[in-house]
Write an enzyme that holds these catalytic residues in place. Structure first.
Site, PDB file in Angstrom:
ATOM      1  N   HIS A  16       1.044  -1.080   0.188  1.00 25.16           N
ATOM      2  CA  HIS A  16      -0.090   0.112   0.144  1.00 25.16           C
ATOM      3  C   HIS A  16       0.838   1.296  -0.050  1.00 25.16           C
ATOM      4  O   HIS A  16       0.449   2.322   0.564  1.00 25.16           O
ATOM      5  CB  HIS A  16      -0.980   0.000   1.351  1.00 25.16           C
ATOM      6  CG  HIS A  16      -1.803  -1.378   1.564  1.00 25.16           C
ATOM      7  ND1 HIS A  16      -2.852  -1.410   1.019  1.00 25.16           N
ATOM      8  CD2 HIS A  16      -1.464  -2.432   2.130  1.00 25.16           C
ATOM      9  CE1 HIS A  16      -3.382  -2.611   1.211  1.00 25.16           C
ATOM     10  NE2 HIS A  16      -2.349  -3.206   2.186  1.00 25.16           N
TER      11      HIS A  16
ATOM     12  N   SER B 100      17.725  22.338 -13.722  1.00 22.95           N
ATOM     13  CA  SER B 100      16.615  23.200 -13.905  1.00 22.95           C
ATOM     14  C   SER B 100      17.193  24.640 -14.273  1.00 22.95           C
ATOM     15  O   SER B 100      18.445  24.922 -14.063  1.00 22.95           O
ATOM     16  CB  SER B 100      15.837  23.480 -12.435  1.00 22.95           C
ATOM     17  OG  SER B 100      15.205  24.703 -12.684  1.00 22.95           O
TER      18      SER B 100
ATOM     19  N   LYS C 286      18.870  21.872  -8.556  1.00 25.10           N
ATOM     20  CA  LYS C 286      18.016  20.636  -8.875  1.00 25.10           C
ATOM     21  C   LYS C 286      18.681  19.264  -9.897  1.00 25.10           C
ATOM     22  O   LYS C 286      19.601  19.990 -10.533  1.00 25.10           O
ATOM     23  CB  LYS C 286      16.759  21.107  -9.881  1.00 25.10           C
ATOM     24  CG  LYS C 286      15.903  21.781  -8.979  1.00 25.10           C
ATOM     25  CD  LYS C 286      14.736  21.130  -8.250  1.00 25.10           C
ATOM     26  CE  LYS C 286      13.529  20.766  -9.441  1.00 25.10           C
ATOM     27  NZ  LYS C 286      12.660  20.076  -8.655  1.00 25.10           N
TER      28      LYS C 286
ATOM     29  N   GLU D 245      10.958  10.084 -15.781  1.00 29.18           N
ATOM     30  CA  GLU D 245       9.651  10.636 -15.905  1.00 29.18           C
ATOM     31  C   GLU D 245       9.130  10.418 -17.458  1.00 29.18           C
ATOM     32  O   GLU D 245       8.013  10.347 -17.674  1.00 29.18           O
ATOM     33  CB  GLU D 245       9.651  12.190 -15.687  1.00 29.18           C
ATOM     34  CG  GLU D 245      10.136  12.524 -14.345  1.00 29.18           C
ATOM     35  CD  GLU D 245      10.335  14.047 -14.049  1.00 29.18           C
ATOM     36  OE1 GLU D 245       9.393  14.874 -13.961  1.00 29.18           O
ATOM     37  OE2 GLU D 245      11.299  14.341 -14.049  1.00 29.18           O
TER      38      GLU D 245
END
Ligand code: ARG
Length: 465
Positions: free
Chosen positions: A156, A277, A283, A290
């Site tokens: 879960h 970034s 970043k 992704e």
């Protein structure tokens, strides 16, 4: 576009509308399998020579011209044509003259395009097999190195019981064994020859379909000309395979996205697969993971789109099926790239083992171990479960606190039993003793690693287990 060169038109008075030409043209995507188209034509021409349908001088001239096209490459092919079959025939005419017009004896673009698609797909399958193996190799290597690196196992998406990174990486290993096995199965459906089925109904020329099938490495000719020219279920299977492979890859990707973030901090991805970034200098974005996750949507879409195209198509060639190719090429490219990128991410991953162990220590992941131990002292498991639940409630820090544990167990257990109960809370011990087949314990993971290595060393994907 100027008027498009065509292989037909004798029965037509007027030129087709330029919109018709543009809407129907497939040359752009067809160029992907220009080589397969030429190889198919060489096999066909040689068969026409062997069977005496063409004179040997004619066959020789045609084959020499086709060979020259192979050497020249796709840049020499005209693109002001409807499709690749036209392009090759037009170029052949430029190279060898009128005899080029004899190549199309006893065949049609309908059996040609089905043959080209099968040859192309078979070639891609043969490149994908080692790519899958290679990714499995990366997962196996990580699993071996981290066979005793403790991390939380989740159910879960909540910490459940401690496991090891080794068990986790092998979990993905088996997914790719299935991906590979499905691909071998797909190859079997793909590797059959439509060649010689002609447009829809075979031909009166004394062709030899067995010999073209053999020359092109196909297992056999497809027995029915109607079926051979209109079936595209092998494309649907390939699209489904690609979608399903991407779904497995997207699951790896999603974990890497989550785990490389500050909240988990389980892994640092290598610079080579990370992006920055334009505004936030700190970043390190997992963009490749992704994109794999996101583009899985396209692979699923290509499959469902072509399923909708195929639904209810009557037997016989239908132009609808021309549109199988862009989606097929995209999905195959996508899986190939995603396999390579996932391997790069896994091989370059810097696993934050301390952080994973700490996470396993928090979240009471050894609660089941403690309940099991209490049950082994004679306490009914239900009662043990309840008691450990009380403990979880009392330990406000989010992890078992030994003084509180000792205090709560004091009335029920001996001093020696309490000491043992406290030892059972250690995540390392919890992992080490779970040696049932498929578990993370040292003995069990050793068995699984040897099993995985054996499959990895075998060529192909002969079995799932
Ligand atoms: N471009 C066509 C396709 O991909 C080739 C076959 C054309 N056949 C025809 N009868 N128009 O399906």
């Amino acid at each position: 576009m100027e008027t498009m060169r065509k292989l037909w038109g004798g029965a037509f008075g007027d030129e087709s509308d330029s919109l018709v030409d543009r809407f129907g043209q497939s040359i752009e995507s067809d160029l992907r399998f220009w080589r397969e188209d030429v190889l198919g034509s060489i096999a066909h021409a040689q068969m026409l020579g062997r069977t005496g349908i063409l004179a040997s001088t004619e066959t020789e001239a045609i084959v020499a011209g086709l060979q020259r096209i192979l050497d020249e490459g796709p840049d020499s092919l005209p693109v002001d044509v409807e499709d690749i079959h036209t392009a090759v025939e037009v170029r052949l005419g430029e190279l060898v003259g009128g005899v080029a017009g004899k190549l199309h004896t006893a065949r049609s673009r309908n059996d040609q395009v089905a043959t080209d698609t099968r040859l192309f797909l078979r070639g891609r399958i043969d490149e994908l097999i080692p790519a899958i193996k290679s990714l499995q190799g990366a997962l196996y290597d990580t699993a071996r190195r981290h066979r005793s690196t403790v991390m939380p196992g989740y159910t879960h998406q909540q910490p459940a019981q401690p496991i090891t990174l080794g068990l986790h990486q092998l979990g993905h290993f088996w997914a790719f064994q299935r991906v590979g096995r499905r691909l071998i199965h797909l190859r079997e459906f793909v590797n059959l020859s439509p060649m010689g089925s002609a447009a829809v109904a075979g031909t009166g020329f004394p062709i030899d379909r067995d010999s073209t099938a053999t020359a092109l490495g196909f297992a056999a000719p497809i027995p029915n000309a109607l079926d051979a020219t209109s079936d595209r279920s092998f494309v649907l299977d390939a699209l489904h395979w690609a979608a399903s492979a991407m779904i497995d890859l997207s699951r790896v990707a999603q974990e890497l996205v989550l785990w490389s973030g500050a909240e988990y901090g389980f892994v640092r991805l290598a610079d080579a697969v990370t992006t920055g970034s334009s505004i936030m200098p700190q970043k390190r974005n997992p963009d490749m993971a992704e994109l794999i996750r996101g583009r899985t949507g396209r692979a699923i879409g290509n499959w469902t789109a072509f399923a909708a195209t195929m639904k209810a198509l009557p037997l016989g060639y239908n132009r609808d099926t021309q549109d199988d190719k862009p989606g097929l090429f995209e999905s195959l490219d996508l899986v190939a790239d995603a396999l390579g990128l996932t391997e790069l991410m896994i091989r370059g991953a810097d696993w934050q083992v301390e952080r994973m162990r700490d996470a396993a220590r928090h979240g009471f992941s050894t609660a089941t171990d403690l309940a099991d131990f209490l049950a082994s002292t004679g306490m009914p498991f239900r009662e043990a479960h309840e008691l450990v639940g009380t403990l979880v409630k009392r330990c406000a820090s989010g992890a078992f606190e030994p003084p509180i544990v000792a205090e709560v167990l004091h009335e029920r257990l001996t001093k020696a039993e309490i000491d043992e109960a406290l030892r059972r809370l250690a995540v390392e011990r919890s992992v080490r003793q779970r040696n049932s087949l498929g578990g993370p314990g040292a003995a069990a993971i050793g068995i699984q690693l040897r099993h995985a290595r054996k499959l990895l060393q075998r060529p192909g994907f002969a079995s799932l287990t």
